[in-house]
Design a protein around this motif. Structure first.
Motif, PDB file in Angstrom:
ATOM      1  N   VAL A 391       0.868  -1.176   0.000  1.00  0.00           N
ATOM      2  CA  VAL A 391       0.000   0.000   0.000  1.00  0.00           C
ATOM      3  C   VAL A 391       0.902   1.221   0.000  1.00  0.00           C
ATOM      4  CG1 VAL A 391      -0.175   0.023   2.523  1.00  0.00           C
ATOM      5  CG2 VAL A 391      -1.933   1.155   1.146  1.00  0.00           C
ATOM      6  N   VAL A 392       0.542   2.234  -0.771  1.00  0.00           N
ATOM      7  CA  VAL A 392       1.388   3.422  -0.912  1.00  0.00           C
ATOM      8  C   VAL A 392       0.556   4.675  -0.715  1.00  0.00           C
ATOM      9  CG1 VAL A 392       2.910   2.229  -2.532  1.00  0.00           C
ATOM     10  CG2 VAL A 392       1.056   3.648  -3.406  1.00  0.00           C
ATOM     11  N   PHE A 393       1.214   5.753  -0.325  1.00  0.00           N
ATOM     12  CA  PHE A 393       0.608   7.087  -0.293  1.00  0.00           C
ATOM     13  C   PHE A 393       1.709   8.113  -0.126  1.00  0.00           C
ATOM     14  CE2 PHE A 393       0.383   5.274   3.968  1.00  0.00           C
ATOM     15  CZ  PHE A 393       0.968   6.251   4.759  1.00  0.00           C
ATOM     16  N   GLY A 394       1.476   9.299  -0.646  1.00  0.00           N
ATOM     17  CA  GLY A 394       2.452  10.381  -0.574  1.00  0.00           C
ATOM     18  C   GLY A 394       2.187  11.400  -1.665  1.00  0.00           C
ATOM     19  N   GLU A 395       2.553  12.649  -1.401  1.00  0.00           N
ATOM     20  CA  GLU A 395       2.414  13.727  -2.384  1.00  0.00           C
ATOM     21  C   GLU A 395       3.692  13.861  -3.185  1.00  0.00           C
ATOM     22  OE1 GLU A 395       1.552  18.555  -2.594  1.00  0.00           O
ATOM     23  OE2 GLU A 395       1.570  17.508  -0.670  1.00  0.00           O
ATOM     24  N   LYS A 421       1.232  -6.207   3.863  1.00  0.00           N
ATOM     25  CA  LYS A 421       2.532  -6.531   4.455  1.00  0.00           C
ATOM     26  C   LYS A 421       3.502  -5.353   4.450  1.00  0.00           C
ATOM     27  CE  LYS A 421       1.098 -10.774   4.841  1.00  0.00           C
ATOM     28  NZ  LYS A 421       0.650 -11.267   6.164  1.00  0.00           N
ATOM     29  N   ARG A 422       3.392  -4.470   3.426  1.00  0.00           N
ATOM     30  CA  ARG A 422       4.323  -3.347   3.326  1.00  0.00           C
ATOM     31  C   ARG A 422       3.565  -2.053   3.050  1.00  0.00           C
ATOM     32  NH1 ARG A 422       9.275  -3.742  -0.508  1.00  0.00           N
ATOM     33  NH2 ARG A 422       7.604  -3.611  -2.050  1.00  0.00           N
ATOM     34  N   ALA A 423       4.141  -0.956   3.519  1.00  0.00           N
ATOM     35  CA  ALA A 423       3.587   0.371   3.261  1.00  0.00           C
ATOM     36  C   ALA A 423       4.727   1.273   2.815  1.00  0.00           C
ATOM     37  CB  ALA A 423       2.901   0.934   4.498  1.00  0.00           C
ATOM     38  N   ILE A 424       4.625   1.849   1.619  1.00  0.00           N
ATOM     39  CA  ILE A 424       5.619   2.782   1.087  1.00  0.00           C
ATOM     40  C   ILE A 424       5.108   4.193   1.345  1.00  0.00           C
ATOM     41  CG2 ILE A 424       6.870   3.520  -0.962  1.00  0.00           C
ATOM     42  CD1 ILE A 424       6.467   0.718  -2.101  1.00  0.00           C
ATOM     43  N   VAL A 425       5.793   4.916   2.218  1.00  0.00           N
ATOM     44  CA  VAL A 425       5.295   6.202   2.720  1.00  0.00           C
ATOM     45  C   VAL A 425       6.404   7.242   2.618  1.00  0.00           C
ATOM     46  CG1 VAL A 425       3.780   4.971   4.330  1.00  0.00           C
ATOM     47  CG2 VAL A 425       5.997   5.802   5.119  1.00  0.00           C
ATOM     48  N   PRO A 426       6.089   8.536   2.713  1.00  0.00           N
ATOM     49  CA  PRO A 426       7.137   9.567   2.755  1.00  0.00           C
ATOM     50  C   PRO A 426       7.980   9.426   4.018  1.00  0.00           C
ATOM     51  CG  PRO A 426       4.992  10.521   2.201  1.00  0.00           C
ATOM     52  CD  PRO A 426       4.737   9.116   2.628  1.00  0.00           C
ATOM     53  N   ASP A 427       9.292   9.533   3.878  1.00  0.00           N
ATOM     54  CA  ASP A 427      10.153   9.348   5.043  1.00  0.00           C
ATOM     55  C   ASP A 427      10.012  10.470   6.061  1.00  0.00           C
ATOM     56  OD1 ASP A 427      11.265  11.343   3.547  1.00  0.00           O
ATOM     57  OD2 ASP A 427      13.310  10.567   3.590  1.00  0.00           O
ATOM     58  N   LYS A 428       9.525  11.626   5.622  1.00  0.00           N
ATOM     59  CA  LYS A 428       9.336  12.734   6.561  1.00  0.00           C
ATOM     60  C   LYS A 428       8.207  12.451   7.543  1.00  0.00           C
ATOM     61  CE  LYS A 428      11.022  16.164   3.262  1.00  0.00           C
ATOM     62  NZ  LYS A 428      11.366  15.155   2.230  1.00  0.00           N
ATOM     63  N   CYS A 429       7.324  11.514   7.205  1.00  0.00           N
ATOM     64  CA  CYS A 429       6.227  11.160   8.112  1.00  0.00           C
ATOM     65  C   CYS A 429       6.698  10.248   9.240  1.00  0.00           C
ATOM     66  CB  CYS A 429       5.101  10.469   7.347  1.00  0.00           C
ATOM     67  SG  CYS A 429       4.262  11.493   6.138  1.00  0.00           S
ATOM     68  N   LEU A 430       7.883   9.675   9.119  1.00  0.00           N
ATOM     69  CA  LEU A 430       8.346   8.695  10.092  1.00  0.00           C
ATOM     70  C   LEU A 430       9.031   9.324  11.291  1.00  0.00           C
ATOM     71  CD1 LEU A 430       9.822   6.009   7.650  1.00  0.00           C
ATOM     72  CD2 LEU A 430       7.545   6.109   8.661  1.00  0.00           C
ATOM     73  N   LYS A 431       9.272  10.641  11.265  1.00  0.00           N
ATOM     74  CA  LYS A 431       9.948  11.302  12.370  1.00  0.00           C
ATOM     75  C   LYS A 431       9.029  11.369  13.592  1.00  0.00           C
ATOM     76  CE  LYS A 431      12.829  14.145   9.330  1.00  0.00           C
ATOM     77  NZ  LYS A 431      13.196  15.520   8.931  1.00  0.00           N
ATOM     78  N   GLY A 432       9.501  10.801  14.695  1.00  0.00           N
ATOM     79  CA  GLY A 432       8.725  10.828  15.932  1.00  0.00           C
ATOM     80  C   GLY A 432       7.549   9.886  15.953  1.00  0.00           C
ATOM     81  N   TRP A 433       7.542   8.892  15.074  1.00  0.00           N
ATOM     82  CA  TRP A 433       6.419   7.946  15.019  1.00  0.00           C
ATOM     83  C   TRP A 433       6.964   6.532  14.959  1.00  0.00           C
ATOM     84  CZ3 TRP A 433       4.594   4.853  10.709  1.00  0.00           C
ATOM     85  CH2 TRP A 433       3.382   4.207  10.965  1.00  0.00           C
ATOM     86  N   ASN A 434       6.416   5.663  15.783  1.00  0.00           N
ATOM     87  CA  ASN A 434       6.832   4.264  15.818  1.00  0.00           C
ATOM     88  C   ASN A 434       5.842   3.417  15.033  1.00  0.00           C
ATOM     89  OD1 ASN A 434       9.049   4.780  17.535  1.00  0.00           O
ATOM     90  ND2 ASN A 434       7.684   4.780  19.327  1.00  0.00           N
ATOM     91  N   PRO A 435       6.265   2.798  13.929  1.00  0.00           N
ATOM     92  CA  PRO A 435       5.347   1.975  13.130  1.00  0.00           C
ATOM     93  C   PRO A 435       4.859   0.779  13.934  1.00  0.00           C
ATOM     94  CG  PRO A 435       7.354   2.506  11.900  1.00  0.00           C
ATOM     95  CD  PRO A 435       7.602   2.896  13.314  1.00  0.00           C
ATOM     96  N   PRO A 436       3.629   0.326  13.703  1.00  0.00           N
ATOM     97  CA  PRO A 436       3.117  -0.842  14.416  1.00  0.00           C
ATOM     98  C   PRO A 436       3.794  -2.121  13.935  1.00  0.00           C
ATOM     99  CG  PRO A 436       1.546  -0.122  12.762  1.00  0.00           C
ATOM    100  CD  PRO A 436       2.639   0.898  12.781  1.00  0.00           C
TER     101      PRO A 436
END
Length: 457
Positions: A391-395, A421-436
């Protein structure tokens, strides 16, 4: 005998002219002027407006007592979500939609649900007889002794019935068939729609009756009548969907008591409209696996994450100008993403037709679907499928960068719940967030990195 005075009124915006005009100076529409008889002005005694029943003095806003009235739950969670938690007493709601989309069915089911809460409901239909309404109620099993039905188009007769029954909830189907006898123009004209809506607004505010008006739509999909109609009401709802599909979407474009970003999803069945509690599972039920040009995108509709399938088809063309067609997303967005792929990724798409489709008839208008558009086009162009449970999302920006989007936690959680199983997301969204745990989250900063993560090379 006094001479009858006439005027010409534009049926789109209400512009008045002493003579017929081919093009309206107000809204620039052609052939919209209709001749109407000028009614003499009715002088009111004392009050300057029928909206004011008694003179009131200006008060300081600090000294005004505010009463927090509880909302009326319709017992239909999807409808309550769109309304912002329920119906506000004394509010005026306008519901529009294409013919046969299910507006009357939805309102009759809502009326029956409100009677189960002990409320008294009056359903006034100007398009169906009481027997036809009873046939619809039998099919929907919407029978209650607190649900009253009236077939009327005269606003004076409607007001008499309202005084007699004193309902808590009122439905008028539709405002275009309603007319006031003191106005000489035909039902559905600008003057009739404006005055009848104003009368209903005064009635709803003074008596505290929650009122729903059904409005017809034009060929372009906008509610017929003057634009003033949407300004006067408290809430404007559009009931959308393809007539050949069973799914319907209720969307708020104006809401004084809630958000306009929420949508409600229904499925049309033989026994009426049924709520769709998990739209993502529904939209992905027929998704093919291992096919080039298909990818799943996580989009936000208000506070609800929705996972839908994005399909793209890129095929060679013999014509000098390749065709670009998009269904469910903005056509200009498709052209922008193709230009980014050509300039930044070196894809030669100038001799390729590009077709983009959002499966299920959903319309996506947020920038977070850009990355899914880019990956689906690249997958079809290369004839290389992506992984089935990605699953993907991003501008996507014009320089090829992938920008951050909101609500990453809700999107990833919804994807995990549906087994991705996988999520391709913007790396800027990962700051300060712990993926489940249970789903791999891959952060990317450019379209090139996203394509490498999706295809493995």
């Amino acid at each position: 005998m006094a001479k009858v005075k006439t005027k010409f009124v534009c049926q789109e915006c209400g512009y008045e002219s002493a003579k017929w005009l081919g093009k309206c100076p107000g809204c620039m529409a052609w052939n919209t002027f209709v001749e109407e008889t000028e009614a003499p002005a009715v002088k009111t005694k004392g009050a300057a407006s029928a909206f004011i029943h008694k003179k009131e003095k200006p008060s300081s806003i600090i000294n005004i007592e505010s009463s927090h009235e509880a909302r009326i739950s319709t017992l239909i969670p999807e409808l309550d979500r769109v309304l912002g938690g329920g119906i506000v007493p004394g509010s005026l709601i306008l519901v529009g939609g294409d013919p046969g989309i299910g507006k009357s069915t939805l309102l009759l089911q809502t009326s029956h649900a409100l009677t189960r809460s002990g409320l008294k409901v009056l359903y006034i239909s100007g398009e169906e007889s009481v027997r036809q309404t009873k046939l619809r109620a039998d099919r929907l099993n919407a029978l209650s002794e607190h649900l009253f039905v009236l077939c009327a188009t005269n606003l004076v007769n409607m007001e008499e019935a309202i005084e007699q029954i004193e309902p808590d909830f009122l439905v008028i189907d539709s405002i275009q068939t309603t007319f006031h006898p003191d106005i000489t123009s035909a039902p559905g004209s600008v003057a009739q729609v404006r005055e009848c809506t104003a009368h209903c607004m005064r009635l709803a505010k003074h008596k505290g009756i929650a009122t729903v008006l059904v409005g017809h739509v034009t060929k372009e999909g906008a509610i017929a009548g003057p634009r003033l109609l949407e300004h006067m009401v408290d809430c404007v709802l559009y009931f959308e969907g393809e007539r050949h599909h069973a799914y319907r979407m209720l969307r708020a474009v104006k809401n004084r008591f809630g958000s306009t970003n929420e949508i409600g999803i229904f499925e049309m069945q033989e026994a009426g409209l049924k709520e769709v509690t998990n739209p993502s599972e529904l939209f992905l039920s027929e998704r093919p696996l291992g096919v080039a040009g298909s990818i799943v995108v996580a989009s936000m509709e208000g506070t609800r994450p929705v996972l839908v399938e994005m399909q793209a088809l890129v095929a060679a063309t013999n014509f000098p100008s390749p065709r670009r067609m998009a269904t469910g997303v903005d056509h200009n967005r498709l052209s922008l993403i193709i230009a980014v792929l050509e300039k930044r990724m070196g894809f030669f798409l100038q001799n390729q037709d590009a077709y983009l489709n959002v499966a299920g008839g959903v319309k996506l208008d947020e920038p977070a679907v850009d990355l899914a558009i880019a990956i689906s086009i690249a997958s079809s162009f290369r004839d290389q499928p992506t992984q089935a449970y990605d699953v993907v999302f991003g501008e996507v920006g014009l320089t090829g960068e992938v920008r951050a989007v909101s609500r990453i936690d809700a999107r990833v959680k919804e994807a995990k719940k549906l087994g991705f199983k996988r999520a391709i997301v913007p790396d800027k969204c990962l700051k300060g967030w712990n993926p489940p745990k249970g789903i791999e989250v891959i952060g990317v900063s450019t379209v090139a990195e996203a394509l490498t993560a999706a295809f493995g090379r």
